[in-house]
Scaffold this active site. Structure first.
Site, short mmCIF file in Angstrom:
data_model
loop_
_atom_site.label_atom_id
_atom_site.label_comp_id
_atom_site.label_asym_id
_atom_site.label_seq_id
_atom_site.Cartn_x
_atom_site.Cartn_y
_atom_site.Cartn_z
N ASP A 556 61.52 7.16 34.61
CA ASP A 556 60.99 7.53 35.56
C ASP A 556 60.68 9.05 35.79
O ASP A 556 61.14 9.77 34.85
CB ASP A 556 62.10 7.32 36.73
CG ASP A 556 63.41 8.03 36.25
OD1 ASP A 556 63.90 7.89 35.30
OD2 ASP A 556 64.03 8.76 37.37
N GLU A 557 60.00 9.43 36.72
CA GLU A 557 59.68 10.94 37.08
C GLU A 557 59.38 11.76 35.74
O GLU A 557 59.68 12.84 35.55
CB GLU A 557 61.01 11.53 37.74
CG GLU A 557 61.10 10.84 38.92
CD GLU A 557 62.35 11.21 39.82
OE1 GLU A 557 62.52 11.62 40.91
OE2 GLU A 557 63.48 11.80 39.24
#
Length: 896
Positions: A556-557
Site C-alpha cells: 500500500d501507499e
C-alpha cells in the site's frame, strides 16, 4: 550510509551545530525543559480551503533559566507538514523571532535559534504563527513528548508536553477549529461544507433513541443461525467444577480449553466412567446447518444441545474448529451462572473473520496481543492479521538480520539513524516509550501457540515495497558494520539502497506520511534476497506450530516516483524486462509472489498493491500462488474506488472487505475534537455504524460524503451505477470481513482497548451472521425498522452481559458518553448508545453523582448538569459531558 537527502540534511545540521555557538550546560537544559510552557493552538481550518490550516505555537518561559541563542534544538512530531510549499527543503526555513524550522523525516521537525533570536527571560513569551497542511480538528492530532537537545548533553522532554494529557493543546472551541471543509469545487463551482459538529447531549439522546421491545437482548453474540429455547423449563444453576468434559480423542485441545474455563475435570470418550449427569460431551459427527434453505456443512459448523434438567450438554462437529465455536457458545450461555435447555445449530457466514493490528507505529506487547486473541476467540473470529513492520518500526526478530531489531525496533534522539530510528510519532528521546520494542522469535512463537489453540490463523505482514524506512535504515547499519569488519560482499548481500553514483531514490519524493527513503528498490537483486530471507525465517517460526499459509506483503501507499532516479530501476527498463516506471510495481509484486509460491505460500496484499487507482487489477494469471487475498480498504464513496471490490473478485482474487468507512477502528467514535482517532475515511465510526454494515449489499452502505453531507438521490443513483457498470459476477470470491487498527495515535494499552472494543463485537456479528435487513435497499423503511430492532437486541446484550465478560478480562473498552435532554423544562431524561450501561448525573459539578434510573426532576436553581457513562463493573467512566439546566435552554449546535 544514507540517502542523498538524509545525508545532506545531516551535514546541514552538523554544520549548524559546529558553528561557534554558545553552549548550554546540562543544568540549563534541564531547567528549560522543566519550565518552558508550550501552547499549541489550531486557529482556523477553513480559510485555506483543503490545502492548509492556521495555527500558532507559543513558547513561554516560566523559569529563571533564560532561553537564549545557544546550541539547543527543540524536536517535535507533527503529523501534518508544516508550512507546505516551503518545506521540505534541505536547508529548512527561517521563521519570525529568529527561529529556524527544519523537517527531518517522517513526522519529525526541528526548531532551533539563529543569531537573530532574542533571549526569552522569565515571564516572557513568543508566538510563532504557521500553517499546517490540510486540516487539524482533534486534540490527538498533536503529538506529545516534545524535547530539548544539545550536542554532548542528555536530551530532556519538555515537561508540559509529557504524557497523554495533551493539556498544552488549546481547546477546539469554535466551528472554524472543529470543521475542516469550506471550499468550492473548481470543476462545478459547487460549494462543499463540513456538516459535522460535536454532538450535544440532546443530539446524542436522539441518535440513541430506539423503540424498546421489552426483550433481554441477544443470548449469544454473534447470533447463531438457529437457537431454540425450551421456554417451559426454568434455568438451573451452573457450577463448572461439578461438571465433567467428556471428549472424542480428536478434540482433546478443545476439551482442555473448556475445562480450564469452567474449572472442571476431563475424560476421554474411551473411559468406562463417563458420568450420567453433569457431563459436557464433545462428539465427532457432521453438523449440517440450513441457511436460506441451503444445507451448509463446514469444519466450523456445530450443533449444541442442552438438557438442563438432566444436566447434560452435547456439542457435535466434524472438526476441531466447529467444536471450539460450540464451546464458545456454551461459555457465553453460562456466563451468568445459569443453564437452560436449548438447541443451537450454527455455521459462519464467512470463512474469513479477521482483525488487523499494527504494532509497528507504536509497539504493543505480547500480553495485549494475546488478550485480543482471547476476545477474538470468544466472538468466533478466526484470522489475526499481524502488521509487524512499517516506516516507524520493525517489530519481529529475524535470525541472521539482527540489525532489523537492534536498529529498526528502537526510536530515540538521533538524526543519523545509525543506531536507532528517529523519535517519531511523539515517542520522545528515550527508548523506554511505545516507540521501541519487538517480539523475539520465542515470543512470536508463543503468540502462534496461543492463537492456534483458539483456532485463529496468524497472517504476518511485512509491508513492502513502501513503508520500509525501518528496514532500509537497519540494512544500511548492517552494511556499515560489515564493511568496517572487512567483509564488503556480505555487507551488500541484503542492502536495500542503491550504491550507484547518482541518488538511489528521488530525494524529493515523499510518502503520504512525509517519509523519504522508505521504499525498497525493485531493481536491486539484494531486495529479493532480503525478502526471501525474511519470508523463510518467518516460515520456520511457524513450521512446528501451525504451518505458515499466507504471507502478507502489504503493497500500500507506495511513492512510485521514488524509483525514478534509480539506475537499477532504469536498467530494468533498458533491458526490456519492465516496460516503464509505471510497471515497476507490478514487476515487484509478481516477484514477491513468485518467492512465496516457491516456498509453498499464498500471498495477501492491500487493495492498492494489486490495482492502481481507476484501473483494472494486475492479471491474476501472473500469480502462481493457489490464492491471492486482497484487502479492500479504499472505499470513500465519492472517489469511486469502492467498485474495486467487484473488479478484484471477478478477476479471481479472494477479497477481504476492510472498508475504511466502517471497519477502520483507528477512527474516532464521535465527531468531537476530544475523541481519539484519524479521520481520512470518514469523520467517525461508532459501534452502531459497524453493526449496520451490509457487506453483501456494498453500495447500500454509502451514507454521506467525507464532509458529512448526505448524497442526493441522483448521486446515490450514480453510486449504484458503479455497481451496474461493474456487476459482481463471482460473489464466492468475497471471503470475509476484517477490522483494522493502525496505531499512529495509540500509545497505551488503554487506548488500544478503547479503540478496538466494543466495535470488534459488532464486526464479529456481521462476519458470522447475515441479518434479514441487510438485503433491502438503503432507503427502505422496513430495513431501517428491522435494523433498529436488531441493534436494540445487540446493544442490550452488550450492556447487560458481553461488556461484563470483557470487564472480567480487564479490557478497557470504550464508554460512549450519554445522551440527555431536559423535558418540559423540568425533567432530566438520559440514555446511552449501549443499553444497560449505568449512567450517572451530577448537579454540583461532579462532587456527588446519582445513578439515573428514571426521569429526574431538576430544581430551577441547578444551572449545570454533568453526566457520564459507567462501565458494566462500575469501575470506570466515560468523559464527562455538560448539559444546560432548565434555567438555560438545552444546548444546540449553534451554542457550540
Amino acid at each position: 550510509m544514507m540517502s542523498h537527502c538524509s545525508e545532506k540534511k545531516a551535514k546541514t545540521m552538523d554544520k549548524q551545530e559546529s558553528r561557534k555557538l554558545p553552549n548550554l550546560t546540562q543544568a540549563e537544559l534541564d531547567g528549560l525543559a522543566a519550565s518552558l510552557d508550550i501552547h499549541y493552538a489550531v486557529l482556523d481550518n477553513l480559510t485555506g480551503g483543503q490545502a492548509s490550516y492556521e495555527a500558532s505555537l507559543t513558547i513561554s518561559n516560566k523559569g529563571s533559566t533564560e532561553l537564549r541563542f545557544a546550541n539547543w534544538s527543540m524536536f517535535f512530531s507533527h503529523i501534518r507538514m508544516i508550512e507546505p510549499g516551503r518545506l521540505p527543503c534541505d536547508e529548512g526555513i527561517k521563521l519570525a523571532d529568529g527561529l529556524h524550522l527544519m523537517h527531518i523525516n517522517g513526522c519529525l521537525f526541528r526548531l532551533h535559534p539563529t543569531p537573530d533570536f532574542k533571549p526569552l527571560g522569565q515571564g516572557q513569551a513568543l508566538t510563532i504563527p504557521f500553517r499546517g497542511q490540510y486540516y487539524s480538528v482533534a486534540r490527538c492530532d498533536i503529538l506529545p513528548n516534545w524535547f530539548l537537545a544539545a550536542p554532548d548533553l542528555e536530551p530532556r522532554v519538555i515537561a508540559c508536553t509529557a504524557g497523554e494529557s495533551l493539556d498544552f493543546v488549546a481547546p477546539f472551541d469554535t466551528a472554524s477549529k472543529w470543521k475542516r471543509f469550506d471550499y468550492t469545487l473548481s470543476s462545478s463551482k459547487k460549494k462543499r461544507f463540513d456538516f459535522y459538529d460535536p454532538f450535544t447531549p440532546e443530539v446524542r439522546f436522539n441518535r440513541n433513541a430506539v423503540e424498546d421491545q421489552g426483550t433481554c437482548g441477544k443470548r449469544v453474540i454473534p447470533t447463531p443461525v438457529s437457537l431454540t429455547v425450551s421456554e417451559n423449563e426454568q434455568p438451573v444453576k451452573f457450577e463448572g467444577p461439578m461438571w465433567t468434559v467428556v471428549y472424542d480423542t480428536s478434540f482433546k485441545q478443545e476439551a482442555q480449553y473448556l475445562a480450564e474455563r469452567i474449572g472442571s475435570s476431563i475424560l476421554s470418550s474411551g473411559s468406562s466412567t463417563t458420568p450420567s449427569s453433569h457431563a459436557i460431551l464433545l462428539t465427532k459427527g457432521e453438523a449440517p446447518v440450513s441457511i436460506n434453505n441451503k444445507t451448509v456443512t463446514s469444519n466450523e459448523s456445530y450443533h449444541l444441545s442442552v438438557d438442563a434438567t438432566q444436566h447434560r450438554v452435547q456439542i457435535s462437529a466434524s472438526e476441531g474448529p466447529g467444536i471450539f465455536w460450540g464451546v464458545q457458545t456454551l461459555l457465553s450461555l453460562v456466563s451468568d451462572g445459569t443453564l437452560q435447555s436449548l438447541e443451537v445449530k450454527d455455521a459462519p457466514r464467512y470463512v474469513y473473520r479477521g482483525m488487523h493490528v499494527d504494532v509497528s507505529r507504536n509497539f504493543h506487547s505480547k500480553e495485549s496481543v494475546m488478550r485480543l486473541l482471547e476476545v477474538m476467540a470468544m466472538y468466533k473470529l478466526n484470522k489475526f492479521h499481524f502488521h509487524l513492520t512499517d516506516d516507524e518500526g520493525w517489530r519481529l526478530e529475524i535470525p541472521g538480520l539482527e540489525e532489523l531489531t537492534e536498529v529498526g525496533s528502537r526510536r530515540c534522539h538521533t538524526t543519523s539513524e545509525e543506531n536507532s530510528l528517529l523519535p517519531l510519532l511523539g515517542s520522545g528521546p528515550y527508548t523506554t516509550s511505545s516507540g521501541s520494542g519487538f517480539l523475539s522469535v520465542e515470543e512470536y512463537r508463543e503468540i502462534l501457540r496461543f492463537a492456534t489453540q483458539r483456532h485463529i490463523e496468524v497472517i504476518p505482514e511485512i509491508d513492502m515495497p513502501g513503508h520500509c524506512h525501518a528496514a532500509v535504515k537497519a540494512m544500511q547499519a548492517r552494511c556499515s558494520k560489515l564493511k568496517a569488519a572487512g567483509d564488503p560482499r556480505a555487507a551488500e548481500q541484503y542492502l536495500l539502497s542503491d550504491l550507484s553514483a547518482s541518488a538511489a531514490i528521488n530525494s524529493e519524493s515523499q510518502s503520504v506520511q512525509m517519509f523519504s527513503e522508505n521504499s525498497l528498490n525493485p531493481g536491486l537483486p539484494a531486495t529479493y534476497e532480503f525478502i526471501r530471507k525474511v519470508m523463510k525465517e518467518i516460515q520456520k517460526m511457524h513450521s512446528d506450530i501451525c504451518p505458515l499459509r499466507v504471507f502478507h506483503f502489504g503493497g500500500d501507499e507506495v511513492p512510485y516516483e521514488a524509483w525514478e532516479d534509480s539506475p537499477a530501476c532504469q536498467a530494468l527498463i533498458d533491458t526490456g524486462e519492465v516496460k516503464s516506471f509505471k510497471d515497476l510495481m507490478e514487476y515487484f509484486v509478481v516477484k514477491v509472489a513468485e518467492i512465496a509460491a516457491e516456498l509453498g505460500l499464498e500471498v495477501g496484499a492491500w487493495q492498492d498493491g494489486i490495482v492502481y487507482e481507476f484501473e483494472e487489477p494486475f492479471s491474476r494469471q501472473k500469480f502462481l500462488n493457489k490464492n491471492v487475498m486482497v484487502y479492500a480498504w479504499k472505499n470513500r464513496w465519492e472517489t469511486g474506488m469502492a467498485s474495486d471490490v467487484y473488479k478484484l473478485a471477478n478477476s479471481n482474487y479472494q477479497v477481504v472487505l476492510s472498508p475504511g468507512t466502517h471497519l477502520y477502528f483507528d477512527h474516532p467514535q464521535e465527531p468531537d475534537p476530544e475523541e481519539r482517532g484519524l479521520y481520512w475515511a470518514c469523520r467517525f465510526t461508532d459501534t452502531h455504524k459497524v453493526f449496520c454494515f451490509a457487506p453483501d449489499n456494498l453500495f447500500s452502505n454509502a451514507d454521506v460524503r467525507l464532509t458529512g453531507e448526505a448524497f442526493s438521490a441522483e448521486e446515490l443513483k450514480a453510486l449504484d451505477g458503479a455497481e451496474e457498470s461493474t456487476p459482481l459476477e463471482k460473489p464466492e470470491n468475497i471471503v470475509g470481513l476484517q477490522g483494522q487498527l493502525w496505531t499512529e495515535l495509540i500509545r497505551t494499552k488503554d487506548q488500544f482497548d478503547a479503540m478496538i472494543y466494543p466495535r470488534l463485537l459488532a464486526m464479529a456479528e456481521r462476519a458470522w451472521h447475515k441479518a434479514s435487513w441487510e438485503s433491502r435497499h438503503r432507503d427502505d423503511q422496513q430495513r431501517k425498522e428491522e435494523c433498529g430492532r436488531d441493534w436494540e437486541e445487540f446493544a442490550k446484550a452488550l450492556g447487560r452481559k458481553e461488556l461484563r465478560r470483557l470487564d472480567a478480562l480487564g479490557v478497557q473498552y470504550y464508554l460512549p458518553p450519554p445522551g440527555a435532554r431536559i423535558k418540559d423544562d423540568t425533567f432530566l431524561e438520559v440514555n446511552c448508545q449501549i443499553t444497560g450501561l449505568p449512567v450517572q448525573f451530577s448537579t454540583d459539578n461532579g462532587k456527588r453523582w446519582t445513578t439515573y434510573t428514571q426521569p429526574a426532576e431538576i430544581r430551577e436553581a441547578s444551572d449545570l448538569i454533568t453526566l457520564r457513562t459507567c462501565s458494566a463493573d462500575d469501575k470506570r467512566h466515560s468523559r464527562v459531558i455538560k448539559l444546560s439546566g432548565p434555567s438555560r435552554a438545552t444546548a444546540t449546535q449553534a451554542d457550540r
